[in-house]
Scaffold this active site. Structure first.
Site, PDB file in Angstrom:
ATOM      1  CE  LYS A 142     -55.945 -23.532  36.553  1.00 29.61           C
ATOM      2  NZ  LYS A 142     -54.473 -22.886  36.906  1.00 29.61           N
TER       3      LYS A 142
ATOM      4  CG  ASP B  41     -55.813 -20.345  41.570  1.00 31.84           C
ATOM      5  OD1 ASP B  41     -56.423 -20.182  42.826  1.00 31.84           O
ATOM      6  OD2 ASP B  41     -55.341 -19.341  41.051  1.00 31.84           O
TER       7      ASP B  41
END
Length: 238
Positions: A120, A138
């Site tokens: 991420k 996320d």
């Protein structure tokens, strides 16, 4: 969600947010990298509060390394997991200096080799700092993707693998921002605000939440409905 619906879904979000930006404050790829690394299990607001004090003092790998782990910790101890984050950022700075000449690398593999940098974080840096069409999944994007039917998956990696294949290429560059901001401010975890959602009719989420006015009206009408049902039961029993 069908292909045509996906394109319309993203098009509407793009119209609602024509110039989306990350809410993390930064002036260089390195500042962004550190900010994103600090943002794990913390809000952008809390991270910005820390970096506003940190970056005027130290905003390069050399400067942060000179602070040391304890020195850095003083600036970030108001956010979650700050001890481990301080350790990772110091180690990250050392590797950037020793192996990359103090420059943030521009590939996912190299970024993910840095301490505290997962997929991420790497995708955020690649997208925001270097303009690559990556989508960093996320909690917000994971929720929106699964809830709406845009891209389902049991893990963030599964969703991250599917999204680039489902979102039309012209929208890939900014899709990360549109989805995260939509999840943060409209398609919220506990109470999604479906009544003001631009893509309500395209969404696969069935228990659409009513507006505050509709909820208030329903609550006001509840006693009357109960009385009618009670009267009907008595009449049937008689």
């Amino acid at each position: 969600m069908k292909k045509d619906d996906i394109e319309e879904f993203i098009r509407r979000l793009s119209e609602a947010m024509p110039e989306p930006e990350t809410e993390l404050e930064y002036q260089s790829p390195f500042e962004l990298l550190v900010a994103v690394a600090l943002s794990a299990q913390a809000t952008d607001v809390s991270v910005n509060a820390c970096t506003r004090k940190l970056y005027p003092v130290a905003n390069t790998p050399d400067a942060i390394l000179a602070l040391g782990e304890e020195g850095l910790a003083e600036y970030i101890k108001t956010i979650g997991l700050w001890r481990n984050k301080a350790k990772n950022v110091i180690a990250l700075c050392r590797i950037l200096i020793d192996e990359h000449g103090g420059v943030v690398p521009e590939t996912r593999e190299e970024l993910q080799s840095l301490p505290g940098v997962g997929r991420k974080t790497a995708d955020v840096v690649l997208n925001v700092a270097f303009g690559q069409p990556t989508i960093a999944v996320d909690t917000h994007i994971f929720r929106v993707s699964n809830r709406t039917g845009l891209a389902s998956g049991k893990t963030a990696d599964q969703v991250a693998d599917k999204l680039p294949k489902r979102i039309p290429a012209p929208y890939l560059q900014d899709a990360h921002h549109w989805l995260i901001l939509h999840g943060r401010y409209v398609c919220k975890a506990r109470t999604p605000e479906c009544w003001r959602c631009e893509v309500n009719d395209l969404c696969g989420f069935k228990p659409k939440t009513p507006s505050p006015e509709e909820q208030k009206a329903a609550k006001k009408a509840a006693p009357k409905r109960k009385a009618v049902k009670k009267a009907a039961r008595k009449k049937k029993a008689a």
